[in-house]
Design a protein around this motif. Sequence first.
Motif, PDB file in Angstrom:
ATOM      1  N   ARG A  47       7.562  15.861   1.576  1.00  0.00           N
ATOM      2  CA  ARG A  47       7.393  15.071   0.085  1.00  0.00           C
ATOM      3  C   ARG A  47       6.008  13.839   0.488  1.00  0.00           C
ATOM      4  O   ARG A  47       6.869  12.944   1.018  1.00  0.00           O
ATOM      5  N   PHE A  48       5.287  13.949   0.313  1.00  0.00           N
ATOM      6  CA  PHE A  48       4.852  12.500  -0.175  1.00  0.00           C
ATOM      7  C   PHE A  48       5.473  11.758  -1.250  1.00  0.00           C
ATOM      8  O   PHE A  48       4.779  12.566  -2.567  1.00  0.00           O
ATOM      9  N   LEU A  49       5.064  10.008  -1.166  1.00  0.00           N
ATOM     10  CA  LEU A  49       4.943   9.663  -3.073  1.00  0.00           C
ATOM     11  C   LEU A  49       4.372   8.452  -3.097  1.00  0.00           C
ATOM     12  O   LEU A  49       4.537   7.717  -2.223  1.00  0.00           O
ATOM     13  N   VAL A  50       3.140   8.276  -3.432  1.00  0.00           N
ATOM     14  CA  VAL A  50       2.064   6.969  -3.309  1.00  0.00           C
ATOM     15  C   VAL A  50       3.098   6.053  -4.440  1.00  0.00           C
ATOM     16  O   VAL A  50       2.189   6.358  -6.026  1.00  0.00           O
ATOM     17  N   ASP A  51       2.868   4.690  -4.215  1.00  0.00           N
ATOM     18  CA  ASP A  51       3.629   4.263  -4.954  1.00  0.00           C
ATOM     19  C   ASP A  51       2.868   2.451  -4.830  1.00  0.00           C
ATOM     20  O   ASP A  51       3.415   1.778  -3.558  1.00  0.00           O
ATOM     21  N   GLY A  52       2.086   2.468  -5.212  1.00  0.00           N
ATOM     22  CA  GLY A  52       0.851   1.009  -4.635  1.00  0.00           C
ATOM     23  C   GLY A  52       0.629   1.325  -3.408  1.00  0.00           C
ATOM     24  O   GLY A  52       0.191   2.268  -2.765  1.00  0.00           O
ATOM     25  N   ASP A  53       0.977   0.162  -2.636  1.00  0.00           N
ATOM     26  CA  ASP A  53       0.865  -0.002  -1.145  1.00  0.00           C
ATOM     27  C   ASP A  53       1.952   0.489  -0.883  1.00  0.00           C
ATOM     28  O   ASP A  53       1.776   0.807   0.926  1.00  0.00           O
ATOM     29  N   THR A  54       2.842   1.606  -1.150  1.00  0.00           N
ATOM     30  CA  THR A  54       4.199   2.330  -0.557  1.00  0.00           C
ATOM     31  C   THR A  54       4.081   4.174  -0.001  1.00  0.00           C
ATOM     32  O   THR A  54       3.481   4.053  -1.647  1.00  0.00           O
ATOM     33  N   LEU A  55       4.031   4.260   0.742  1.00  0.00           N
ATOM     34  CA  LEU A  55       4.277   5.585   0.678  1.00  0.00           C
ATOM     35  C   LEU A  55       5.159   5.904   1.249  1.00  0.00           C
ATOM     36  O   LEU A  55       6.336   6.167   1.936  1.00  0.00           O
ATOM     37  N   TYR A  56       5.676   6.905   0.358  1.00  0.00           N
ATOM     38  CA  TYR A  56       7.691   7.172   0.294  1.00  0.00           C
ATOM     39  C   TYR A  56       7.121   8.707   0.924  1.00  0.00           C
ATOM     40  O   TYR A  56       6.705   9.587   0.476  1.00  0.00           O
ATOM     41  N   LEU A  57       8.461   9.538   1.998  1.00  0.00           N
ATOM     42  CA  LEU A  57       8.156  10.660   2.303  1.00  0.00           C
ATOM     43  C   LEU A  57       9.809  10.983   2.577  1.00  0.00           C
ATOM     44  O   LEU A  57      11.300  10.188   2.074  1.00  0.00           O
ATOM     45  N   ALA A  58       9.623  12.522   1.761  1.00  0.00           N
ATOM     46  CA  ALA A  58      11.093  12.781   2.068  1.00  0.00           C
ATOM     47  C   ALA A  58      11.301  14.210   2.793  1.00  0.00           C
ATOM     48  O   ALA A  58      10.062  14.756   2.653  1.00  0.00           O
TER      49      ALA A  58
END
Length: 820
Positions: free
Chosen positions: A432-443
Motif C-alpha cells: 500500500r501507498f498513502l499520500v500525506d502532504g509531501d510524504t508518500l508512505y509505503l507498506a
Amino acid sequence: MRTPLLDTWTRSIAPLLLAGLLFTACSDDDPTPPSPDAGGGQDAGPDAGAPDSGTPDSGSPDAGAPDGGGPDAGASCAPEMTDVIQRGKWDPRFSIAGVSGMDGHVPHIYDLAKTASGDILATGYFRWLGTQATPPLIQRHGDTWQPVSKAWPQAIPGSGFSAVAANEDGTLALATNDTFGARSGEVWLATAEGVRVIGAFEGLVRTMAFVKGELWVAGLFQLADNGAIGLAIWDGAKWRFPTGGPADGPVYELLVDGDAVWVGGGFSQVGGVSSNKVARWNGAAWEAYDLPLPGNAVYALALGDDGTPYAGGTFAHDFSMDGVGSIARWTGTQWEMLDEGVSTGQFPGVVTDLAFTQGKLHVGGCFSHVNGKAWTNPEAIPANALARWSPQSGWEKWPNTSLPNRTAWFSPLFCGDEGPSAFPLWEVPIQRFLVDGDTLYLAGTFASVEDASSQSLAAFRDGQWRPEGARSGFGLSGSADKLAAGGPQCAVHAMGAISHAGGERVPRTVLRFGDSGWAPLGELPSSMECTDLEVNARGDVYVACTDWDVPQSHVLTWTGEDWRSLGDLREHGFISDMTLDELGRPWVATQAEDSVRVVRWDGEAFVKVADGFDGPVSTIALRPENPDPDHPAFVATGEFTHVNRLVAQRIVHWNGTTFETLGTGSVTSVITAAYGKRGIFMSTNAEYGMDGLPVPGRITLGHWSGKEWVELATPERGLLPPLDASSGGVHSFRKLIATGDHLVAVGTVIPEDRGPSHAFVFDGERLVPIGQGVNAISVDAVAVTPEGLWVGGLIAEAGRDDTLIPSVGVAHFGLDVPAP
C-alpha cells in the motif's frame, strides 16, 4: 515465481518442527579418548609427527610452535558457562526499524489510513514496535510511532488485521486477518464507547472506506450476514448490498473521490451495471468503466491531477505474447495500456497499488521492468517493484538503485498473479501507498528500500527514502550465518546474508561488534562466495572463499586495509570447511577431482596433513589441547565410507598420526561435530528410505563414549521429542561448540510441548535451554565470549513469556547486559 524488491531474501522453509539439543554425558560414559573400533589405524600424510594419545584431557598447548606460536585461539574467550546460564539475560539491543514479529512468516503491514486529526495508522501482522510490544495497529502522532490503545472485545487474532479505515468522527474500522488455511475473519468497529464486532466473513478483506458515514468493505470474501460477495456496506445498523445489486466477484480496491467511489476488482457486474473490473458510484448511480482485457483483476486505482483514472492489477492484451501490461489509463472512452506497462522480463508484471502525487504516478507491485518487455525491448527500464510515471516524461526508475534487501523471516514468493481462487495478493511485498502532504508512505513486507532499512514500513520524503516505525537497534536485516569471537577483547564477528546492520547498509563483508554497534570490515571480493569465518585470539580474521571466476579457493585474511589471500590452495582443491588450531592457525578440508584432504597453514604455506577419503569432508573438529600443537587429534565428518583401506562410515578420528574408526560411524549424513574436554560429539540429518520411513539408527545428537555413540537428545536428558514427530518432525542441531566442560548446541529444535526451542547447553548431565530459548526458523551459528554467548540465524525473538524480546538476525545472552 518472481521476487519483487530484488533479493528481498525470501527463503523457502521446510516444516518448522525441529529439534532440541540435549547434550548429556551419562555417568557411565567414558570421556576418555576414542580408540580404534574396527581395523588398524591408517597413516595418511606427510605432516604426521609423534603419535598423539588422543586423550581429551591430556596436556596443554605447546607454546613453541614452528611459526612462533601465539595465544590460544579459543580458551581466552571461554565463559564460565554455569554462571552465564544461571545469571544471564537476553540483550534487548538487537531490534530493528519499522516493525517486527514472531519467527516464521514475515511481518506485514497490509493497510494504511489517515485519521481526521492527521495521524497515520498502519495495521497488519506484527507484534513489536522496536522493543515495545504492540497490538498490530500503530499510529504516527507527530514524529513518533506508537501503539494504538483500545479495549479490544476479545483477543486479537495472531495474524492481526488486514485492513483499517478511519471516519471523520474518530471511529475506526478493522478487518481481522487470517494468514493460513481457508481464511475467515470479522469486521470490528471502534468508537469512543468501545470496540464491537459488526460482521463475520469467509475470505479476506483488502480495503475499507467510510463514505458519507457508511462503511464500505471490499475484498475476496463472502459476508455471513447477507451473503454479499466482494463488496458490502454497513449503514450504521445493518449490512446491505451496493445500491442496485451485489457484485458478482471480488472487489480489491476502493477509491473515494468526494461523494463518488471507484471500485476495482475481479467482477463483471456491480450495482446492477455490467462493467468488467472497474466501475464508479457517482453518489447517485453506478457507471460502467469496462476494462475488457484478460487477467485476474484490478488491484489499484488512482486519479491524476487532471482527474484521469489509472488502473493497475494483473491484465494484458495477450499473456503469452506481449509480456507487458497490468497498468492502464482511461482516455475518456476506453482504457489504454500505459506506455507498455510493467513486466517481469517475459510475462506481464503485477501492480498492487498506485498513488498520484507531485505530478507523478507512483507504482508498486511485482515487476522487474517498466515500459516494455525486457527481453525484446531495448527501451525497457529496470525497476525493482517500484517505479514512477509522469504525463510529461513517461517512465523513470524509482528508487534509483536496486540493492539486495535481506530479512530474517520467510516470505512466500507470490507475485499476485497466481489466480483469484487463492490469496496471493496479500503476500506481495509491496502492499500500500498513502499520500500525506509531501510524504508518500509505503507498506508491505519489504525489509528496506534503498538505504532505508525499515521492516514493512518506509516513507519517501524530500527526494529520498526514510525509515518509519521504530528506530533501529543493533538487529540485522538478514541473518548472522557465521559467528566467531576473537582478539584481545574477544570481539564478536558476523558474516552472512546481511544487507543492513543497526539500520545502516553494509557491504558484503565481515561485521565486528563494538560499543557503538556493528562496524563492517572491507568489502569481500565480488567474484568470491565466502562460506566460513574464524577469528583467533590475536584478532586475525580468516574467511574461506571460492573465486568462481578462476575457479579457486582462498583463505582470506584482513590486513586492516584490505583482504589478502593467505596462500595458494590450487594443488589441494576447493575448501569445504575451515577451523583454527589452538595456536590460531587455519586448517581446511579440501576436495579436488582426485583427492579429499585435510591441510593446515604452517606460517608459510598450506601443507597436507591427511588424505585418502573416498568422499567429501564437510567438518573438521580439532581437539582443544594437544601435546604437540602441530599434530593435534581431530575428527572429520562427511560423505565418505573409507579412508584409505579403513572402513569409516561418515566420521573418523585422527589421533595425530593415524585414522581410527568411531564404532560403526553414522547411518545418516553428519551435520557437524565438536571436540571438547568431554570428548567427541556429532549431530546428524534425518534421512528417509525408499519406503518413505526414517532410516533407523539415526543419532540426533551423539556423544562418543569410547565404545559407542550415546544419544543425548532424549527426554531423560531433558529434551522432549520433536513437535509433530508422528508426521515427520525431527530435531536438527546445526552447530555445536565445546566450551570448557559444556557443549552449546543450536539448530532447529522445537519440542512437542512447544517449550524453549533452538538453543541449549549441555552441562554434563542435561540439556538446558539458553534463556528459555529463541524463536527462529533456524539457529545456525554460535560464538562465546567471557561474559556470555551469541547465536545467529533466522532469529526473530529471544526469551519467553515475561522475558520475551525482539532480537533479529542475531541474539546475545550474557552477564551485565546493557539497557536498549
